[in-house]
Design an enzyme around this catalytic site. Structure first.
Site: not given
Length: 475
Positions: A248, A282
């Site tokens: 990720e 993010c």
């Protein structure tokens, strides 16, 4: 809740080879010294995980599920204490930290439910000569590496499915925020996780220790959340032993405000999308593309909302924006803004470092951003919103997709069908349509392109920690 500062290996709290200070970025003070794992301690953590793997994998799924459910309940009961710990080592405000803990605990509850629902397959082969049996088994010892921005949620999002699948783990948290990870280890131990199933090591030097663990043949799986740059390095390291990877990685989320959008709703969504964790996420909206017909209105209302936020220590409930995790991170954000202003951007609000101690940066809105401005190519990781004006949906989609990243996109429109059509054209693994937040433990989290590999959460998450086995049986 006792603040744990030792390593957690084999179910025991142990000393390391040295210590390093954990700082409160809002006050610039040392909270405590945390133990550091050297080569021997990291090897011991892998030893412990390998020894615990067989017995844990052999546990009935219901037993594993009930332990995870108890961990969920403990985290929920102690949410305020864990949130205060996050505030102290991370800098975010208490409301954000509490929200994170609630979200983090949900991964234990969700995967407690998924532990007993791992599907298989049994059917007659098309040729009629055999039965096809498909089952799943734990992939094995998993190395988990988590970042500093969500020290609780990034840990539970990996530990939850790993334990539900029957894997044992070694967790290496970020050196900026190790105390939350150690607190979660304590929760899991009290919930009944056997010794060695979960190990937590604050490793240094980080790159060397991780490299050593990835080259141990007993480590068969890597789950990493962090920057794309570090992800590339880890992919190279994982290749030597053909370790399976879940990545990720970075994002560069576009936030599209179409001509028919409800501007007030878009501003409200922008505040959430931009400022969760003070912009250090993010998933944070990173580039704002606003149609020319509503650009002035959106910019003015957005700037007013940003300017009204109170900045200060996260432990004060009156504050809405806390500090960045360090003065180094604040310096990166300030440099990006200074460079954008130097290239012609106009700060509508914010734009300069606040006076006084602490790693604070004010909520900032930048207008007059050129479509090719450098700030649009960088994950800002702070409370800064650059606004670009566009003329057509095609232009907005093209600009949104003009990045090597593809984690999440945001779209605001008054026409749901139009929004779905735009969402399908966006090169990102997730799209928030008329919403400022989309993360949910029950949904698959992950991106396209250089934003990652695999998915966390949802029905997909547990399969990142399972191997598929096919057995052919005579009729």
């Amino acid at each position: 809740m006792k603040i744990r500062s030792e390593l957690f290996i084999g179910g025991e709290w142990v000393a390391g080879t040295a210590t390093l200070p954990v700082q409160d970025p809002a006050l610039g003070e040392t909270i405590t010294e945390v133990a550091v794992a050297g080569e021997r301690e990291c090897a011991q953590a892998v030893d412990a995980a390998a020894a615990a793997l067989g017995p844990w994998a052999a546990r009935a799924p219901r037993e594993r599920a009930e332990i995870l459910r108890r961990a969920y309940e403990l985290m929920t009961d102690e949410a305020d204490e864990i949130a205060r710990l996050i505030v102290r080592e991370n800098g975010k405000v208490f409301a954000d930290a509490k929200s994170e803990v609630v979200y983090a605990a949900e991964f234990f509850r969700w995967f407690a439910e998924e532990a007993v629902r791992i599907k298989g397959d049994y059917r007659l082969a098309p040729g009629g000569d055999k039965r096809i049996i498909v089952t799943h088994q734990p992939i094995g010892v998993s190395l988990l590496i988590t970042p500093w921005n969500f020290p609780a949620a990034m840990a539970t999002r990996k530990i939850g499915p790993a334990l539900a699948a029957g894997c044992s783990v070694v967790l290496k948290p970020a050196t900026e925020t190790p105390l939350t990870a150690l607190a979660i280890a304590d929760v899991l131990a009290r919930a009944g996780v056997p010794g060695g199933v979960v190990n937590v090591v604050v490793a240094a030097p980080t790159a060397q220790r991780v490299r050593e663990m990835l080259h141990d043949p007993r480590v068969t799986n890597l789950s990493f959340t962090g920057s794309t740059e570090v992800g590339r390095v880890l992919l190279h390291e994982a290749a030597d032993q053909v370790v399976r990877t879940l990545m990720e990685l970075g994002g560069n989320a576009p936030f599209l405000v179409l001509a028919d959008a409800d501007v007030r709703a878009a501003v409200a969504g922008a505040m959430v999308a931009k400022l969760r964790n003070g912009g250090a996420a993010c998933t944070a909206a990173n580039r704002f593309y606003v149609h020319g017909s509503v650009a002035d209105e959106f910019t003015a209302e957005f700037a007013r909302a940003m300017a009204a936020l109170k900045v200060g220590s996260g432990l004060d409930p009156a504050n809405q924006i806390g500090s960045l995790v360090s003065t180094t991170e604040r310096g990166k954000v300030a440099d990006l803004v200074d460079q954008a202003v130097g290239a012609g951007a106009r700060p509508v609000t914010g734009g300069t470092i606040l006076d006084g101690p602490g790693a604070f940066y004010p909520p900032t809105v930048l207008a007059g951003i050129a479509p090719d401005a450098d700030i649009l190519d960088v994950e800002i990781f702070g409370p800064v919103a650059p606004i670009v004006v566009f003329d057509s949906d095609d232009e907005a989609v093209a600009r949104a997709n003009a990045t090597p990243y593809g984690l999440i996109s945001y779209v605001y429109t008054g026409d749901f069908r139009r929004g779905l059509q735009i969402a399908e054209r966006l090169d990102s693994g997730m799209v928030a349509l008329n919403r400022g937040v989309l993360s949910d433990p029950a949904a698959p989290f992950g991106g396209f392109k250089q934003s990652g590999l695999g998915r966390e959460g949802g029905f997909d998450g547990i399969h990142e920690f399972l191997e598929t086995k096919y057995i052919a049986a005579d009729i």
